[in-house]
Design a protein around this motif. Structure first.
Motif, short mmCIF file in Angstrom:
data_model
loop_
_atom_site.label_atom_id
_atom_site.label_comp_id
_atom_site.label_asym_id
_atom_site.label_seq_id
_atom_site.Cartn_x
_atom_site.Cartn_y
_atom_site.Cartn_z
N TYR A 1 42.70 46.36 29.58
CA TYR A 1 43.02 45.35 30.60
C TYR A 1 44.45 45.52 31.10
O TYR A 1 45.33 46.00 30.37
N ASP B 1 36.32 28.06 32.20
CA ASP B 1 36.16 29.52 32.20
C ASP B 1 37.53 30.21 32.23
O ASP B 1 37.65 31.36 31.83
N ARG C 1 37.26 43.73 47.35
CA ARG C 1 37.94 42.45 47.52
C ARG C 1 38.44 42.26 48.96
O ARG C 1 39.63 42.10 49.21
N GLU D 1 37.07 37.80 23.46
CA GLU D 1 36.80 39.21 23.17
C GLU D 1 37.83 39.81 22.21
O GLU D 1 37.48 40.60 21.33
N SER E 1 36.39 34.45 28.39
CA SER E 1 35.61 35.56 27.84
C SER E 1 36.51 36.66 27.29
O SER E 1 36.22 37.26 26.24
N VAL E 2 37.61 36.93 27.97
CA VAL E 2 38.55 37.97 27.53
C VAL E 2 39.31 37.49 26.30
O VAL E 2 39.55 38.25 25.36
N ARG F 1 41.04 34.66 31.23
CA ARG F 1 39.63 34.25 31.21
C ARG F 1 39.20 33.97 29.77
O ARG F 1 39.58 34.69 28.84
N GLN G 1 40.84 35.76 37.29
CA GLN G 1 39.41 36.03 37.49
C GLN G 1 39.11 37.51 37.71
O GLN G 1 37.97 37.93 37.53
N ARG G 2 40.09 38.28 38.11
CA ARG G 2 39.86 39.69 38.40
C ARG G 2 39.43 40.42 37.13
O ARG G 2 40.06 40.29 36.09
N GLU G 3 38.37 41.20 37.22
CA GLU G 3 37.77 41.79 36.02
C GLU G 3 38.71 42.75 35.29
O GLU G 3 38.59 42.96 34.08
N GLU G 4 39.67 43.35 36.02
CA GLU G 4 40.57 44.31 35.38
C GLU G 4 41.77 43.65 34.72
O GLU G 4 42.53 44.30 33.99
#
Length: 613
Positions: A546, A419, A309, A520, A516-517, A514, A444-447
């Motif tokens: 997460y 999103d 990043r 999930e 998607s999360v 997000r 937005q951060r994947e973690e």
């Protein structure tokens, strides 16, 4: 005091030092006046009493020696001390605090970094002459603290290295607690503990910092780990030790690299280290050593670069220069869906919607208004007007009885096209224009799982939410509720309120996630109709691996619970459904009620103020 003041006026700087040194009362007055301005709270009766209760006395030390004998695994701990022109009294305190350790399988590796004062080296030699566990090396030229620490590490024979400043103190049980933790888990690579500060008088303890367990985002806001730090020697060598180009923030840089290199990080939630405050100490202020600021920024930026990043923006916090603010720019201009459940309440909802349209600088958003059965003509006509004026206003008719925040949000998320989802109460007001991009950039951060923010009551002064502490009040509660930003605070309170860091849970009064999360983990659990649905969601995210996040850089007003109904309705909810929700929450999440990793166990759960028990 008047007589003393006159002496100070007439005697100049050297005379002033003599006058001050002879007056304990004047020392106390000066400390009380100065410490708050350098970011250090003065000693309080409450914390003084806490230290008296928790500092190992003679009887406790005897008990610790007995417990220490039972430790099967007894690794050699090499304590590293770089010295440079150290005050001889402070150095004596420092070394004797190591010699006083309950755990005795240690060695002390001292490297003097070419101190101009020869007496420092002479003192080191005297200590080593009478204690064979003390090794030393004297550098011929000043190489600064990182190289001096690395030189001390080269002297070390131990399996673990302990970083120790030359003017600080270890509590007698420090190494015992470290080795006790290693006996419980031999995979641990890095250990850190809680810490407080002491003045020139080693008996005067103040400014305790009760830390959370491993907290990556906290480590980008401030070096919350600092002392006492113990690292496996093989790991220290693998990552290259301390880097001289980061002098001034060399320990912070080292810890950031440790967090990248291993997951085997252990926090001992005990006060085991006292950091001394004096005129040359970074415990007092980074202003004393301005190069520290640049080194800190460089260390954070390098960590972000290594994590992929480089676009993240690192800046000192404008209001609190000792803290850092990392901003993650929004990537790819995603659509952000703001989901707001509501019914009637024209005035309240209009204030919320108007604040979004008037203050939001990020333009790619939609508002998904989940109407749960409005019958007020004024509200219905206003909806039509909003639809005519804004093509990003989506009205979803979802009448339901009784109202369920969980169901309404889930239905809104189903219809939403974005999103990024923002779950927002209808009784909130936006305060800062960049709120949406800040929330979206972190979400937005994947973690990251859920992102929450700093909420205020309508007066704009009293805090309503700064993260959720699981276990507070016996179940879960908003942290620092009813405190004010301008009121005196402990170091722990100030850090938790004013820095971005990971929390186990945040409120859904304003929550970013997000899509998607959210999908999930199945969205909100509708068994929690009104309350604890947000905490339950966050804990399910946590269980999935997460990190949830609190940011003080996004701020809203929250007219809490206005949307829940009349006082009688709220009362009925509190006496029946609330009990059922509490029982269900306890059945699922008792382990987090017992220990929230973001909440130090030394802090009282009787209120939300993070005060010592």
């Amino acid at each position: 005091m008047k007589k003393i003041a006159k002496k100070i006026v007439h005697k100049g700087m050297s005379g002033t030092k003599r006058v001050v040194s002879r007056s304990d009362r004047l020392k106390r007055v000066i400390k009380g006046a100065v410490l708050p301005y350098i970011g250090v709270s003065s000693a309080t009766p409450a914390y003084t009493a806490w230290v008296q209760e928790n500092y190992p006395d003679g009887i406790e030390v005897v008990k610790l020696h007995e417990a220490d004998k039972a430790l099967a695994y007894r690794p050699l701990i090499s304590v590293l001390i770089p010295t440079y022109n150290t005050d001889l009294e402070f150095l004596d305190d420092c070394i004797r605090s190591v010699q006083a350790q309950v755990y005795d399988n240690w060695e002390l590796c001292i490297v003097d970094d070419a101190s101009p004062n020869e007496e420092v080296r002479e003192a080191v030699k005297r200590y080593a002459k009478v204690d064979p566990r003390i090794k030393y090396k004297f550098l011929k030229e000043n190489q600064h603290i990182a190289n001096a620490t690395n030189s001390a590490a080269k002297l070390a024979s131990g399996e673990f290295l302990a970083l120790f400043d030359h003017d600080d103190l270890l509590w007698p049980n420090a190494l015992h607690e470290v080795v006790k933790a290693l006996n419980n888990d031999k995979k641990i690579d890095f250990i850190y503990t809680d810490e407080d500060k002491i003045t020139e008088n080693r008996h005067e303890h103040l400014s305790p910092f009760f830390k959370p367990d491993a907290n990556p985002d906290f480590l980008h806001s401030v070096n919350y780990v600092t002392h006492f730090s113990v690292i496996r020697k093989t790991l220290y060598e693998k990552i290259g030790g301390e880097r001289p180009e980061y002098n001034g923030a060399q320990d912070w840089d080292l810890i950031l690299r440790i967090f990248r290199a291993t997951k085997n990080i252990h926090h001992i939630p005990k006060m085991l280290y006292s950091w001394r405050i004096h005129s040359e100490s970074t415990a007092k202020s980074t202003d004393v050593k301005p190069y520290v600021v640049e080194a800190q920024k460089k260390a954070i930026e390098d960590d972000l670069l290594q994590k992929g990043r480089p676009d993240a923006i690192v800046a000192q916090d404008e209001k609190h220069p000792g803290y850092w603010k990392v901003t993650y720019p929004v990537q790819d201009d995603p659509l952000v869906s703001i989901v707001i459940p509501s019914k009637n309440q024209y005035k309240i909802l209009k204030r919320c919607i108007d604040s979004i349209y008037e203050k939001t600088s990020y333009k790619n958003f939609e508002i998904v208004l989940v109407d749960t059965g409005s019958d007020d003509p004024k509200v219905l006509n206003w909806y039509k007007k909003l639809q005519q004026e804004h093509d990003n206003f989506v009205l979803l008719s979802w009448p339901e009885k009784p109202f369920s925040y969980a169901k309404s949000c889930n239905e809104g998320a189903r219809v939403a096209k974005g999103d990024i989802l923002i779950m927002l109460n209808n009784d909130t007001e936006v305060l800062n224009s960049d709120w949406l991009e800040l929330l979206a950039g972190d979400a937005q951060r994947e973690e990251i799982g859920a992102v929450g923010c700093l909420l205020f009551y309508p007066d704009g002064r009293r805090i309503q939410h700064a993260g959720v502490g699981v276990g507070l009040g016996g179940v879960a509660a908003n942290s620092f509720q009813m405190m004010m930003l301008e009121q005196p605070m402990s170091q722990t309170q100030h850090l938790y309120i004013n820095t971005k860091h990971n929390m186990t849970a945040v409120t859904a009064a304003c929550l970013a996630i997000r899509r998607s999360v959210y999908e999930e983990v199945g969205g909100f659990d509708e068994e929690f109709r009104i309350t604890y649905n947000d905490v339950d969601l966050c804990l399910r995210l946590h269980e999935k691996g997460y990190l949830n996040l609190y940011t003080p850089h996004v701020r809203l007003l929250h007219h809490e619970s206005i949307s829940l109904g009349t006082p009688d309705e709220v009362k009925r909810r509190d006496t029946t459904e609330m009990k059922e929700a509490v029982e269900l929450f306890k059945q699922r999440w008792q382990k987090y009620i017992d220990h929230d990793p973001a909440l130090n166990p030394n802090l009282s759960k009787d209120n939300a103020f993070y005060e010592p028990k």
